[in-house]
Scaffold this motif. Structure first.
Motif, PDB file in Angstrom:
ATOM      1  N   ALA A  83       0.853  -1.186   0.000  1.00 38.29           N
ATOM      2  CA  ALA A  83       0.000   0.000   0.000  1.00 38.29           C
ATOM      3  C   ALA A  83       0.889   1.237   0.000  1.00 38.29           C
ATOM      4  N   LEU A  84       0.370   2.301  -0.588  1.00 42.45           N
ATOM      5  CA  LEU A  84       1.116   3.561  -0.594  1.00 42.45           C
ATOM      6  C   LEU A  84       1.303   4.074   0.820  1.00 42.45           C
ATOM      7  N   ASN A  85       2.462   4.630   1.083  1.00 37.29           N
ATOM      8  CA  ASN A  85       2.720   5.308   2.345  1.00 37.29           C
ATOM      9  C   ASN A  85       2.435   6.793   2.095  1.00 37.29           C
ATOM     10  N   GLN A  86       1.163   7.151   2.114  1.00 37.27           N
ATOM     11  CA  GLN A  86       0.752   8.490   1.722  1.00 37.27           C
ATOM     12  C   GLN A  86       1.366   9.613   2.561  1.00 37.27           C
ATOM     13  N   PRO A  87       1.534   9.450   3.874  1.00 39.89           N
ATOM     14  CA  PRO A  87       2.179  10.533   4.639  1.00 39.89           C
ATOM     15  C   PRO A  87       3.597  10.846   4.151  1.00 39.89           C
ATOM     16  N   ILE A  88       4.366   9.824   3.795  1.00 41.64           N
ATOM     17  CA  ILE A  88       5.727  10.050   3.297  1.00 41.64           C
ATOM     18  C   ILE A  88       5.693  10.730   1.937  1.00 41.64           C
ATOM     19  N   ILE A  89       4.776  10.301   1.083  1.00 46.01           N
ATOM     20  CA  ILE A  89       4.669  10.921  -0.242  1.00 46.01           C
ATOM     21  C   ILE A  89       4.311  12.396  -0.113  1.00 46.01           C
TER      22      ILE A  89
END
Length: 102
Positions: A83-89
């Motif tokens: 799954a995407l690590n949205q906070p890091i992106i």
């Protein structure tokens, strides 16, 4: 700790970029070949099928994305879900705006 250079390097590969876009749109996937996706993310087999890659190539690209912090990995039996690590992106994008005074 976020490593901007490592993230930039991971994003520089067109296959990894496609994988990230695939993960972003996984909830909209209605293709019959997306048979292993779950609420936890997408499976290796989904990536293999969608991009026509063998398992070892997918594993290599996913290792790079996980090590860069862009993707979260969960093992479930013999399968791995990503799954995407949205906070890091989001943090990476914000840092680019600061660094490049955008």
């Amino acid at each position: 700790m976020m490593d901007n250079v490592k993230i930039s390097k991971a994003l520089s590969d067109p296959i990894r970029y496609k994988i990230l876009l695939m993960m972003l749109n996984a909830d909209q996937c209605k293709l019959s070949d997306c048979y292993c996706s779950s609420d936890e993310g997408i499976c290796n087999c989904d990536i293999m099928s969608a991009l026509g890659l063998i398992q070892s190539r997918v594993s290599y690209h996913m290792k790079e994305l996980v090590e860069a912090g862009l993707v979260l990995e969960k093992a479930r039996g013999k399968w791995k879900y990503y799954a995407l690590n949205q906070p890091i992106i989001k943090e990476y994008i914000q840092q680019l705006e600061v660094d490049f005074k955008l």
